[in-house]
Design an enzyme around this catalytic site. Structure first.
Site, PDB file in Angstrom:
ATOM      1  N   ASP A 222       0.866  -1.180   0.000  1.00 15.42           N
ATOM      2  CA  ASP A 222       0.000   0.000   0.000  1.00 15.42           C
ATOM      3  C   ASP A 222       0.902   1.229   0.000  1.00 15.42           C
ATOM      4  O   ASP A 222       1.592   1.500   0.989  1.00 15.42           O
ATOM      5  CB  ASP A 222      -0.897  -0.018   1.238  1.00 15.42           C
ATOM      6  CG  ASP A 222      -2.013   1.017   1.165  1.00 15.42           C
ATOM      7  OD1 ASP A 222      -1.891   1.976   0.360  1.00 15.42           O
ATOM      8  OD2 ASP A 222      -3.001   0.864   1.916  1.00 15.42           O
ATOM      9  N   GLU A 224      -0.307   4.298  -0.877  1.00 12.98           N
ATOM     10  CA  GLU A 224      -1.346   5.327  -0.797  1.00 12.98           C
ATOM     11  C   GLU A 224      -1.897   5.664  -2.181  1.00 12.98           C
ATOM     12  O   GLU A 224      -1.158   5.919  -3.130  1.00 12.98           O
ATOM     13  CB  GLU A 224      -0.886   6.605  -0.097  1.00 12.98           C
ATOM     14  CG  GLU A 224      -2.043   7.557   0.201  1.00 12.98           C
ATOM     15  CD  GLU A 224      -3.177   6.897   0.993  1.00 12.98           C
ATOM     16  OE1 GLU A 224      -3.974   6.147   0.375  1.00 12.98           O
ATOM     17  OE2 GLU A 224      -3.281   7.137   2.204  1.00 12.98           O
ATOM     18  N   ASN A 225      -3.185   5.599  -2.174  1.00 15.32           N
ATOM     19  CA  ASN A 225      -3.959   5.733  -3.407  1.00 15.32           C
ATOM     20  C   ASN A 225      -3.603   4.631  -4.391  1.00 15.32           C
ATOM     21  O   ASN A 225      -3.708   4.810  -5.589  1.00 15.32           O
ATOM     22  CB  ASN A 225      -3.805   7.115  -4.046  1.00 15.32           C
ATOM     23  CG  ASN A 225      -4.477   8.170  -3.202  1.00 15.32           C
ATOM     24  OD1 ASN A 225      -5.584   7.959  -2.722  1.00 15.32           O
ATOM     25  ND2 ASN A 225      -3.810   9.280  -2.977  1.00 15.32           N
ATOM     26  N   GLY A 299      -4.063   4.029   5.542  1.00  9.28           N
ATOM     27  CA  GLY A 299      -3.449   5.245   6.056  1.00  9.28           C
ATOM     28  C   GLY A 299      -4.466   6.270   6.509  1.00  9.28           C
ATOM     29  O   GLY A 299      -4.201   7.069   7.420  1.00  9.28           O
ATOM     30  N   ASP A 300      -5.654   6.258   5.867  1.00 17.92           N
ATOM     31  CA  ASP A 300      -6.725   7.190   6.245  1.00 17.92           C
ATOM     32  C   ASP A 300      -7.712   6.552   7.219  1.00 17.92           C
ATOM     33  O   ASP A 300      -8.830   7.006   7.368  1.00 17.92           O
ATOM     34  CB  ASP A 300      -7.452   7.680   4.992  1.00 17.92           C
ATOM     35  CG  ASP A 300      -8.111   6.540   4.232  1.00 17.92           C
ATOM     36  OD1 ASP A 300      -7.981   5.361   4.656  1.00 17.92           O
ATOM     37  OD2 ASP A 300      -8.765   6.810   3.202  1.00 17.92           O
ATOM     38  N   PHE A 422     -24.710  -7.666  13.888  1.00 19.71           N
ATOM     39  CA  PHE A 422     -24.568  -8.263  15.227  1.00 19.71           C
ATOM     40  C   PHE A 422     -25.896  -8.747  15.809  1.00 19.71           C
ATOM     41  O   PHE A 422     -26.001  -8.994  16.993  1.00 19.71           O
ATOM     42  CB  PHE A 422     -23.806  -7.344  16.187  1.00 19.71           C
ATOM     43  CG  PHE A 422     -22.406  -7.070  15.700  1.00 19.71           C
ATOM     44  CD1 PHE A 422     -21.525  -8.106  15.453  1.00 19.71           C
ATOM     45  CD2 PHE A 422     -21.994  -5.770  15.431  1.00 19.71           C
ATOM     46  CE1 PHE A 422     -20.247  -7.868  14.962  1.00 19.71           C
ATOM     47  CE2 PHE A 422     -20.710  -5.518  14.939  1.00 19.71           C
ATOM     48  CZ  PHE A 422     -19.838  -6.570  14.703  1.00 19.71           C
ATOM     49  N   ASP A 438     -19.889 -15.093   8.298  1.00 18.30           N
ATOM     50  CA  ASP A 438     -20.860 -14.670   9.321  1.00 18.30           C
ATOM     51  C   ASP A 438     -21.543 -15.850  10.008  1.00 18.30           C
ATOM     52  O   ASP A 438     -22.190 -15.669  11.047  1.00 18.30           O
ATOM     53  CB  ASP A 438     -21.944 -13.791   8.683  1.00 18.30           C
ATOM     54  CG  ASP A 438     -21.415 -12.430   8.265  1.00 18.30           C
ATOM     55  OD1 ASP A 438     -20.293 -12.071   8.665  1.00 18.30           O
ATOM     56  OD2 ASP A 438     -22.137 -11.723   7.525  1.00 18.30           O
TER      57      ASP A 438
END
Ligand SMILES: *[C@@H]1O[C@H](CO)[C@@H](O)[C@H](O)[C@H]1NC(C)=O
Length: 501
Positions: A222, A224-225, A299-300, A422, A438
């Site tokens: 990664d 970024e972008n 990162g965000d 949940f 799930d």
């Protein structure tokens, strides 16, 4: 300790002297670790400090977990003993490098906020990822979606275009396509500040630009972008889809437009180079690394990914391939192996069961369903056969993980208990990875000391719970009404008995 026992301890240590750790190997190559994180073992032969900290949900007391010996495996049994009859989360993953780059609960970022009152991400359940290292029980960091760790104020981590290397060991069978199961260098603001502001190892189904061969999952980086494994080439056939239970990913970069992504199954000791060459463009040369450290998020703070992290480090300087190869052999020698995901009374595949509540109010009630809603209903021998069937479940191999189980409704074959938001539902299996995830449950020793608690495989902080006679996958003290700590321990404990019908 008496003088005599000190002496015997020294003799024992001498006889079993611990081999070099990954960070000793990196240091020998002139590229020392500036961050070293693991909940499973010491990453330096001389490390005897705390590996991680856990918080006990019943009384909010924390404890540090240490290696069982200097340079050794984490004391997994000590964490289990501390958490008996309650639940625990991992609060801190300590940096072993001495730089103080500890990882803690990630703060809100540009992309996502968590569910706690301050918007922080969730912390990992302490026991979601059991494993053995040369036969000794330890626990990895199980990242369910919404979970993340971060340090935005680091010391010694590469910034700008400075050289660095890193690796992370993941569970090769635990992944999804959500962003982003990362470990490595990210923005200090928890916001996306543009191309080249990250350099992190990623594992998953990578939907952000480049992929490897086949249908994944892959080790990628990664930056970024974009998730990359090369220049601007969209498919890198040299980066294989991962099929092994454990996978190590290596990422490194240095000034002069050079970077590399490598990886391999640590149980083989082998590393392959997936890519080594120029960076993608635009804006990845030079890099604009910021030096925060993330785990389990983008990162965000994008927090939709899932995966399991066992250990990882970041270095200063660009490690030689041979040094990384030695590190992989060190991970091989650590002896990672699978261990049981279940505990407590056996809930055996092929059996048919009922679930009796143990809360004093409700011991005549059993897990049943009304349409797709899971609830508890009073069932006894005089109940009609429709109700008895509604409260009866086939135990089958876990749809999402064969180490756990799924519960098929005996009155609605092909439908299983699954969580969604949940809450518990009985839904038809649509064959999707999400449904399997799930609908997979790992029975544990009952939290209140009786019977079993039925833990979600994919969200190991969550357990079958009755609350106002409705079925939930509840976490102890989580954000919803049904997560209340009041009676949590009893409401999540069940006597698993023979099926009613
Ligand atoms: C909760 O479980 C414990 C252990 O079985 C039991 O002693 C206690 O009575 C239970 N309390 C309630 C309110 O159900």
């Amino acid at each position: 300790m008496s003088r005599f026992s000190t002496l015997s301890a020294l003799v024992v240590l001498a006889a079993t002297s611990v081999a070099a750790g990954p960070c000793d190997i990196y240091a020998s190559g002139g590229t020392p670790c500036v961050a070293a994180h693991s909940t499973t073992r010491a990453l330096y032969s001389a490390y005897d400090g705390a590996l991680y900290q856990i918080l006990r949900d019943s009384d909010q007391v924390t404890v540090d977990i240490y290696p069982i010996e200097t340079g050794g495996v984490a004391n997994g049994p000590a964490s289990q003993d501390f958490c008996v009859d309650t639940t625990c989360v991992i609060t801190t993953i300590y940096d072993q490098s001495g730089k103080g780059n500890h990882l803690t609960q990630a703060p809100p970022g540009g992309a996502a906020t968590g569910t706690d009152p301050n918007g922080y991400d969730n912390q990992a359940a302490a026991f979601g990822a059991p494993v053995t290292l040369n036969g000794l029980l330890a626990f990895g960091v199980f990242i369910a979606p919404g979970t993340g760790y971060r340090n935005d104020a680091t010391n010694g981590i590469a910034t700008g275009d400075a050289a660095e290397g890193m690796y992370a060991v993941f569970d090769g069978t635990h992944y999804n396509g959500g962003c982003c199961m990362d470990y490595g260098n990210a923005e200090v603001s928890a916001h996306d500040t543009g191309n080249g502001h990250m350099e992190a190892v990623y594992f998953g189904l990578g939907t952000g630009f480049a992929t490897g061969a086949g249908s994944g999952p892959w080790i990628l980086a990664d930056l970024e972008n974009g998730l990359y494994v090369g220049d601007n080439t969209a498919v890198n056939e040299n980066d294989p889809a991962v099929t092994s239970r454990f996978i190590t990913g290596f990422v490194k970069g240095e000034p002069g437009n050079q970077w590399a992504v490598r990886g391999g199954d640590p149980t083989t000791g082998n590393v392959a180079t997936y890519y080594s060459g120029v960076r993608p463009s635009p804006d990845y040369n030079p890099m604009s690394k910021e030096g925060a450290i993330i785990l389990g998020i983008g990162g965000d703070n994008s927090d939709a990914s899932q995966g399991t992290f066992y250990e990882g480090v970041m270095t200063t300087g660009y490690p030689a391939d041979d040094i990384e190869n030695q590190v992989q052999q060190n991970i091989q020698a650590a002896g990672y192996a699978v261990t049981s995901l279940v505990s407590g009374p056996a809930v055996s595949v092929g059996s048919a069961v009922s679930f009796q509540a143990t809360t004093a109010c409700c011991t005549t009630r059993y897990i049943a369903h009304s349409g797709d809603e899971v609830n508890t209903q009073v069932v006894d021998s005089s109940s009609d056969s429709a109700l008895k069937l509604s409260a009866s479940w086939n135990v089958v191999t876990g749809l999402g993980n064969s180490g756990c189980v799924s519960f098929e409704s005996r009155d609605t074959p092909g439908s299983y208990i699954r969580h969604s938001g949940f809450e518990l539902y009985v839904d038809a299996n649509d064959g999707s990875a999400l449904f399997g995830t799930d609908a997979t449950w790992c029975p544990q020793s009952g939290i209140n000391g009786e019977g079993n608690s039925i833990r979600s495989w994919s969200y190991p902080a969550h357990y079958f719970r009755h609350y106002n006679a409705i079925g939930y996958a509840a976490s102890n003290g989580g954000p919803s009404d049904f997560d209340t700590t009041t009676l949590f321990v009893n409401d999540t404990t069940w006597i698993v008995g023979a099926a009613w019908a």
